[in-house]
Structure formats: C-alpha cells, structure tokens
Scaffold this active site. Structure first.
Site, PDB file in Angstrom:
ATOM      1  N   TYR A 131     -14.257 -12.764  -0.326  1.00  0.00           N
ATOM      2  CA  TYR A 131     -14.944 -11.504  -0.652  1.00  0.00           C
ATOM      3  C   TYR A 131     -16.224 -11.764  -1.444  1.00  0.00           C
ATOM      4  CZ  TYR A 131     -11.378  -8.259   0.980  1.00  0.00           C
ATOM      5  OH  TYR A 131     -10.542  -7.520   1.768  1.00  0.00           O
ATOM      6  N   ARG A 141       0.825  -1.227   0.000  1.00  0.00           N
ATOM      7  CA  ARG A 141       0.000   0.000   0.000  1.00  0.00           C
ATOM      8  C   ARG A 141       0.854   1.270   0.000  1.00  0.00           C
ATOM      9  NH1 ARG A 141      -5.663  -1.011   1.271  1.00  0.00           N
ATOM     10  NH2 ARG A 141      -5.935  -2.927   0.106  1.00  0.00           N
ATOM     11  N   ARG A 157      -7.247  11.299  -6.093  1.00  0.00           N
ATOM     12  CA  ARG A 157      -8.405  10.407  -6.034  1.00  0.00           C
ATOM     13  C   ARG A 157      -9.702  11.151  -5.710  1.00  0.00           C
ATOM     14  NH1 ARG A 157     -10.586   7.130  -6.213  1.00  0.00           N
ATOM     15  NH2 ARG A 157     -10.962   6.037  -4.281  1.00  0.00           N
ATOM     16  N   ARG A 163      -3.647   6.271   0.697  1.00  0.00           N
ATOM     17  CA  ARG A 163      -4.234   7.502   1.231  1.00  0.00           C
ATOM     18  C   ARG A 163      -3.372   8.222   2.261  1.00  0.00           C
ATOM     19  NH1 ARG A 163      -9.951   5.832   3.091  1.00  0.00           N
ATOM     20  NH2 ARG A 163      -9.007   3.766   3.050  1.00  0.00           N
ATOM     21  N   ASP A 219      -6.436  -3.234  -7.812  1.00  0.00           N
ATOM     22  CA  ASP A 219      -7.027  -3.883  -6.644  1.00  0.00           C
ATOM     23  C   ASP A 219      -7.236  -5.358  -6.939  1.00  0.00           C
ATOM     24  OD1 ASP A 219      -8.137  -2.908  -3.904  1.00  0.00           O
ATOM     25  OD2 ASP A 219      -9.457  -4.508  -4.571  1.00  0.00           O
TER      26      ASP A 219
HETATM   27  O1  1CP Z   1       0.380   0.450  -3.284  1.00  0.00           O
HETATM   28  C1  1CP Z   1      -0.142  -0.658  -3.382  1.00  0.00           C
HETATM   29  O2  1CP Z   1      -0.014  -1.559  -2.534  1.00  0.00           O
HETATM   30  C2  1CP Z   1      -0.861  -1.015  -4.664  1.00  0.00           C
HETATM   31  C3  1CP Z   1      -2.265  -0.897  -4.649  1.00  0.00           C
HETATM   32  C4  1CP Z   1      -3.181  -1.896  -3.967  1.00  0.00           C
HETATM   33  C5  1CP Z   1      -3.021  -3.264  -3.651  1.00  0.00           C
HETATM   34  C6  1CP Z   1      -1.780  -4.114  -3.784  1.00  0.00           C
HETATM   35  C7  1CP Z   1      -4.500  -1.549  -3.622  1.00  0.00           C
HETATM   36  C8  1CP Z   1      -5.079  -0.208  -3.774  1.00  0.00           C
HETATM   37  N1  1CP Z   1      -5.145  -2.672  -3.192  1.00  0.00           N
HETATM   38  C9  1CP Z   1      -4.270  -3.737  -3.182  1.00  0.00           C
HETATM   39  C10 1CP Z   1      -4.537  -5.137  -2.824  1.00  0.00           C
HETATM   40  C11 1CP Z   1      -5.716  -5.438  -1.981  1.00  0.00           C
HETATM   41  N2  1CP Z   1      -6.973  -4.944  -2.057  1.00  0.00           N
HETATM   42  C12 1CP Z   1      -5.700  -6.414  -0.953  1.00  0.00           C
HETATM   43  C13 1CP Z   1      -4.520  -7.280  -0.628  1.00  0.00           C
HETATM   44  C14 1CP Z   1      -3.597  -6.592   0.299  1.00  0.00           C
HETATM   45  C15 1CP Z   1      -4.112  -6.476   1.726  1.00  0.00           C
HETATM   46  O3  1CP Z   1      -4.241  -7.513   2.381  1.00  0.00           O
HETATM   47  O4  1CP Z   1      -4.371  -5.329   2.133  1.00  0.00           O
HETATM   48  C16 1CP Z   1      -6.985  -6.467  -0.388  1.00  0.00           C
HETATM   49  C17 1CP Z   1      -7.453  -7.356   0.753  1.00  0.00           C
HETATM   50  C18 1CP Z   1      -7.787  -5.527  -1.084  1.00  0.00           C
HETATM   51  C19 1CP Z   1      -9.217  -5.252  -0.870  1.00  0.00           C
HETATM   52  C20 1CP Z   1      -9.411  -3.840  -0.495  1.00  0.00           C
HETATM   53  N3  1CP Z   1      -9.353  -2.812  -1.388  1.00  0.00           N
HETATM   54  C21 1CP Z   1      -9.601  -3.298   0.791  1.00  0.00           C
HETATM   55  C22 1CP Z   1      -9.643  -4.087   2.087  1.00  0.00           C
HETATM   56  C23 1CP Z   1     -11.028  -4.185   2.638  1.00  0.00           C
HETATM   57  C24 1CP Z   1     -11.118  -5.147   3.801  1.00  0.00           C
HETATM   58  O5  1CP Z   1     -11.562  -6.269   3.596  1.00  0.00           O
HETATM   59  O6  1CP Z   1     -10.710  -4.773   4.919  1.00  0.00           O
HETATM   60  C25 1CP Z   1      -9.713  -1.904   0.652  1.00  0.00           C
HETATM   61  C26 1CP Z   1      -9.968  -0.886   1.730  1.00  0.00           C
HETATM   62  C27 1CP Z   1      -9.531  -1.620  -0.743  1.00  0.00           C
HETATM   63  C28 1CP Z   1      -9.492  -0.285  -1.386  1.00  0.00           C
HETATM   64  C29 1CP Z   1      -8.139   0.147  -1.783  1.00  0.00           C
HETATM   65  N4  1CP Z   1      -7.327  -0.551  -2.659  1.00  0.00           N
HETATM   66  C30 1CP Z   1      -6.166   0.152  -2.852  1.00  0.00           C
HETATM   67  C31 1CP Z   1      -6.253   1.355  -2.070  1.00  0.00           C
HETATM   68  C32 1CP Z   1      -5.194   2.406  -2.007  1.00  0.00           C
HETATM   69  C33 1CP Z   1      -7.491   1.334  -1.405  1.00  0.00           C
HETATM   70  C34 1CP Z   1      -8.038   2.417  -0.471  1.00  0.00           C
HETATM   71  C35 1CP Z   1      -9.224   3.093  -1.037  1.00  0.00           C
HETATM   72  C36 1CP Z   1      -9.013   4.349  -1.861  1.00  0.00           C
HETATM   73  O7  1CP Z   1      -7.947   4.720  -2.270  1.00  0.00           O
HETATM   74  O8  1CP Z   1     -10.002   5.018  -2.130  1.00  0.00           O
END
Ligand code: 1CP
Length: 409
Positions: free
Chosen positions: A205, A78, A91, A82, A127
């Site tokens: 999911y 990540r 964003r 944010r 994602d």
């Molecule tokens: O910088 C990076 O890491 C690249 C971008 C990235 C990656 C690798 C994002 C952007 N998402 C992911 C993978 C991802 N998405 C995972 C695996 C990693 C982990 O375990 O955290 C998972 C579980 C998700 C699902 C997801 N997407 C969640 C988790 C929800 C939950 O179950 O708790 C969330 C909050 C997102 C949204 C998201 N994806 C990425 C970002 C930066 C965000 C935040 C939202 C936004 O920017 O508006």
C-alpha cells in the site's frame, strides 16, 4: 486524578483512559448499547484495561487451542461493515480515519454486528492503514476509490521520510482506547480480536499509494531494491510487534495478522519477503507475552498464499486463516494437525438461498471437522450482501456443528 492502573505494562502508554461510559445494558439483545452514537468522549469517568468482565463464551478461544467445543465458533471478516444499514447510518458523512480515531465510534461499530448475530468473536473496528499513518504518511479514504496515499514511497531515499522510532502508545493510543472500551462494553459475551496488516501488505500500500491489481510498483522494489525492501519490512515488523503488544495490554484476547496481498507474490518471493517477517512477529509477540505469563492466540491470514500453507503452519501461529480456494480436507492434510484452521466459505456463496448456504456450510464443517476449527468466510463481507444471509451462515455453522458434536458423544 486517575487511580493507578493494576495492569502490567499499561503505565507505559496510558495509565488511564478518560472515557465516560455511556453504555447501558440492553436486555433485548444483551450487548451494551451506547445511548447516543457519540463520536467524541467525555472526560470524566475512567475506563481502564483492568477488571474486565468475565468471559462467558470461550468457544472461539478453545478452538484456537484445538480444545473440545459444543459448537464450532464463527465470525466474519468485515463483520463490522457497510452491509449493515446501521453501520452506513453511523458512518454517514464522517471521514473514515476520523471514525477510526474515535474510540466511542469504533466501539459502537464493533458491537453492531453482535447485536444482530450470535457471532462467537468480535473484531475491533479499525484499519490496517493506521500503521503507515503512524509512521508519518498521509492516507485518505476516498469514497468510491478506497485508501489513497497522496505521496506514496517512490524510491529507497523516501524511507528517510518515515519515523521508525514512533511511539505507538502516542500515535496509536486511540486504537488501544477503543479496544479497552469495547472489551468492557462487550460485557464478556465473546472475546475481542485485535489485528494488524502484515509487513508486505502494508509495504505494498505504501508504494502503490492505494489498491492495485498487479502491485507492480511494490514488486518492482522487491526485484530492483531488495535491500531497501528488507529495510522497510524490518521497520514495519518492529512497529507491528509493539502495536500488537499494545493491543493485548489494552484488552485484545486474540490477534489476527492480515497478509492480504500474499497472492501477488510467488513461493520464492513469499519465502524471502513475507514469511520471515510473519514468523518474526509471532515469535516476538509470543515471547514477550510469555514473560508476563500471557498466552494470546495468533491467527495468520495470507490471502491466496496456498503455496505457503505448510510453512505458515510452522510459523508460531496458533491458527491459519484460509481463503475459499483451498479445499478443507487438503488444508487439514497439508497442515497435519499442527494448527487450528479458520475459514473459508466463498463470500459470494452468501448470494445463494438460505437453504443452499446451509448445504455449503454443512459440507465445509464436514470437511474441516469440528475440532480446531473456526468458521469464517474466505475473505471479507461485501457491502451489497444481505444481513439475513449472514444470519443464515452463522446459524448453519452452529446447527450443523452441534449436531455433529452431539452424535460424537
Ligand atoms: O469488521 C472488521 O473486519 C473490522 C474492521 C476492518 C478490518 C479488519 C476494517 C474496516 N478494515 C480491516 C482490515 C483491512 N483494511 C484489510 C485487511 C483485510 C482484507 O484483506 O480485506 C485491508 C486490505 C484494508 C485496507 C482497506 N480499508 C480497504 C481495501 C482496499 C483495497 O486495496 O482493495 C478498504 C476498502 C478499506 C476501508 C474499510 N476498512 C474497514 C471498512 C469497514 C472499510 C470500508 C469503508 C467504510 O466503511 O467507509
């Protein structure tokens, strides 16, 4: 008319990308910057997955192979997120998945953290939930709530609603375009990592309909509908293999598989419902790449899956990613030098002072050793983290590891 593409396998999905390259070299930070953060693409110039700039910093790739390095490479899960004000600005007011579908936006968000910090790898902004979307499910990202599936899978009959024959080059071509564009705009500074969610995590999911603490709806399937569970996991595995191969053809230089929900399985369920599919993905991707003479490092990150560490180190992956609940020395002992390791500072340690962060990093580097090691956090960065602390983390990894390596010469 586009020029024919030299890269093998690319004609299968998209032989050319109609993308106008807006990047201009910025000497101050030496990572190409879009003059305008433009979430659409112009249709004139070509960006192709070929003739990529030469890689200048290969520390990350060398560490995946257990080779000598001058400093321990570091990146953060990540890192595009944010916690960065420029990320929030870019964003603002835009739908999350609309952003994911814009190669220009994904490229810009991927490059943002590299302008601030000397990370040794970039990870493409996207994602894991783009796969359920490609299979035909609706997924929304609701502010304050996270991912939401309005119609999650409820019973095995619902599997008929999915489209396992999906052409990933059509449905997920936007990710491939983002990868190609970003690999060019990185100008060879560091390697670009592609990624996917693992089958069990995606299945969870798709059934839960969003995040969950117990994952009881998804686990209900494992106990009550084991056959349908395997059918779904197999379907996801097959799509994931094609998706990862597409990412490599587009320019990804390493691949990470996120089994973020390993922790809600026990060792028995992990061996039945997660591990075989993780193995299958690595074996199939590696075998197919071998046919074209390619060897792309693969990382598996099974969060809270300690019980599976020995198995994971014998699963065709080059690197095993670790969360912060595993002691570095014991992880080394248990994996016996079969793989490189990645991780694993508690993300919350970034709330500490810079001095304390430096001490924690020093211990972590001493625990893992400098060979076959990629520094990272044990999970992703949180939105309220201070970018300066991230900078302190990266600097501490580079400083402590180069000191150790100088002494060893
Ligand atoms: O910088 C990076 O890491 C690249 C971008 C990235 C990656 C690798 C994002 C952007 N998402 C992911 C993978 C991802 N998405 C995972 C695996 C990693 C982990 O375990 O955290 C998972 C579980 C998700 C699902 C997801 N997407 C969640 C988790 C929800 C939950 O179950 O708790 C969330 C909050 C997102 C949204 C998201 N994806 C990425 C970002 C930066 C965000 C935040 C939202 C936004 O920017 O508006």
């Amino acid at each position: 008319m586009a020029a024919p593409c030299k890269h093998r396998g690319v004609t299968e999905f998209d032989s050319f990308y109609n993308v106008k390259q807006q990047g201009v070299s910025d000497n101050a930070n030496s990572i190409s910057r879009s003059t305008v953060i433009n979430f659409t693409m112009s249709k004139n110039d070509l960006i192709m997955p070929t003739d990529f700039p030469q890689l200048q910093n290969d520390a990350f790739l060398r560490a995946t192979r257990g080779e000598e390095v001058q400093h321990v490479p570091v990146w953060c899960m990540r890192q595009a997120g944010r916690y960065l004000p420029e990320f929030r600005e870019a964003r603002a007011g835009k739908d999350f998945f609309e952003t994911c579908r814009s190669p220009e936006a994904c490229c810009e968000l991927t490059l943002q953290p590299l302008r601030r910090f000397p990370f040794d790898a970039a990870i493409i902004f996207s994602d894991i939930l783009v796969i359920p979307q490609a299979l035909g499910m609706e997924v929304q990202m609701l502010p304050g709530k996270g991912p939401t599936f309005p119609e999650p899978l409820k019973e095995p009959e619902d599997l008929q609603l999915l489209n396992p024959q999906v052409d990933v080059h059509t449905a997920l071509g936007y990710v491939f375009k983002a990868i190609t564009l970003t690999r060019h705009r990185l100008e060879g500074k560091v390697p670009l990592i592609g990624f996917t969610g693992a089958p069990w995590t995606l299945m969870a999911y798709m059934i839960e309909g969003g995040g969950s603490t117990t994952h009881s709806k998804a686990k209900r399937w494992l106990y009550r509908h084991p056959e349908a569970s395997h059918k779904l996991l197999r379907m996801l595995t097959d799509v994931i293999v094609k998706y990862l191969l597409g990412q490599v053809a587009a320019g990804a230089q390493a691949l990470q598989v996120f089994e973020s929900h390993a922790g809600c399985l026990g060792p028995v369920e992990f061996k039945e419902f997660s591990l075989p599919y993780l193995r299958d993905i690595a074996r199939k991707v590696k075998d197919q790449l071998k046919e074209t003479g390619q060897d792309i490092p693969m990382i598996v990150f099974a969060k809270d899956g300690h019980y599976g560490l020995e198995d994971l180190s014998e699963s065709h992956y080059d690197v095993v990613g670790l969360d912060w609940t595993i002691d570095p020395r014991s992880a080394r002992e248990r994996t016996g030098g079969k793989v490189s390791l990645q991780g694993n500072m508690d993300p919350c340690a970034l709330y500490a002072s810079k001095e304390r962060i430096s001490e924690i990093v020093k211990k972590m580097v001493e625990g893992f050793g400098t060979r076959g090691y990629i520094a990272n956090l044990g999970h992703g960065l949180y939105p309220d983290m201070d970018p300066e602390s991230v900078g302190a983390f990266v600097e501490a990894v580079h400083t402590h590891s180069s000191q150790v390596l100088k002494h060893n010469v």
